[in-house]
Enzyme design. Structure first.
Site, PDB file in Angstrom:
ATOM      1  N   GLY A  47     -42.266   0.032 -61.302  1.00 30.68           N
ATOM      2  CA  GLY A  47     -42.002   0.403 -62.684  1.00 30.68           C
ATOM      3  C   GLY A  47     -42.750   1.640 -63.158  1.00 30.68           C
ATOM      4  O   GLY A  47     -42.603   2.063 -64.295  1.00 30.68           O
ATOM      5  N   HIS A  48     -43.562   2.255 -62.293  1.00 29.42           N
ATOM      6  CA  HIS A  48     -44.397   3.402 -62.713  1.00 29.42           C
ATOM      7  C   HIS A  48     -44.311   4.510 -61.679  1.00 29.42           C
ATOM      8  O   HIS A  48     -45.265   4.698 -60.923  1.00 29.42           O
ATOM      9  CB  HIS A  48     -45.844   2.946 -62.893  1.00 29.42           C
ATOM     10  N   PHE A  49     -43.372   5.254 -61.560  1.00 24.44           N
ATOM     11  CA  PHE A  49     -42.117   5.328 -62.285  1.00 24.44           C
ATOM     12  C   PHE A  49     -40.998   5.257 -61.259  1.00 24.44           C
ATOM     13  O   PHE A  49     -41.128   5.859 -60.203  1.00 24.44           O
ATOM     14  CB  PHE A  49     -42.015   6.649 -63.058  1.00 24.44           C
TER      15      PHE A  49
END
Length: 146
Positions: A47-49
């Protein structure tokens, strides 16, 4: 100098939050150099990124703090136990200079700046391939929790 088995005896952190893989130099009461191998399998990269994974800056700071904890425990001649924990209590002057990506080897360098009133102040630099990724002053303290 200190492999993962020795680190696991010194730090209470465990997967996915143990962020020091190896200590390559330890000069008691002075400084430590440690390694965090950054792999694509780290859970935060999903999720990052997405499409351009970058290690979160707060985790780089946490890796520096964990290395500082190893240095402080060595300096005090102590190991953590169920009654005491070493807390990260402050950050000053944190600056991020380059992103840290999967495949990077993060070199964590910590020096003791001073110890006063049970508060340890450290200077920390995290770098990749000789290029500074992050620098900060960190403060930590030992607290009884039992």
């Amino acid at each position: 100098m200190m492999d993962i088995h020795a680190i696991l005896k010194q730090l209470p952190h465990r997967y996915p939050f143990l962020l020091v893989d190896k200590v390559i130099e330890l000069e008691s009461n002075t400084r430590i150099r440690a390694i965090k191998n950054v792999t694509f399998n780290e859970p935060y990269f999903t999720g990052h990124f997405p499409g351009r994974p970058v290690m979160p800056g707060v985790l780089i700071l946490e890796a520096l703090a964990q290395a500082a904890g190893l240095l402080a425990f060595d300096a005090m001649g102590k190991v953590p136990d169920e009654n005491n924990i070493y807390y990260f209590v402050g950050i000053d002057g944190a600056r991020f200079k380059r992103p840290v990506e999967p495949g990077d080897q993060l070199l964590l360098e910590i020096t003791i700046d001073r110890v006063r009133g049970g508060i340890w102040k450290f200077k920390g630099v995290a770098s990749v391939g000789g290029e500074v990724a992050c620098e900060a002053e960190l403060m930590c303290t030992m607290r009884s929790v039992g």
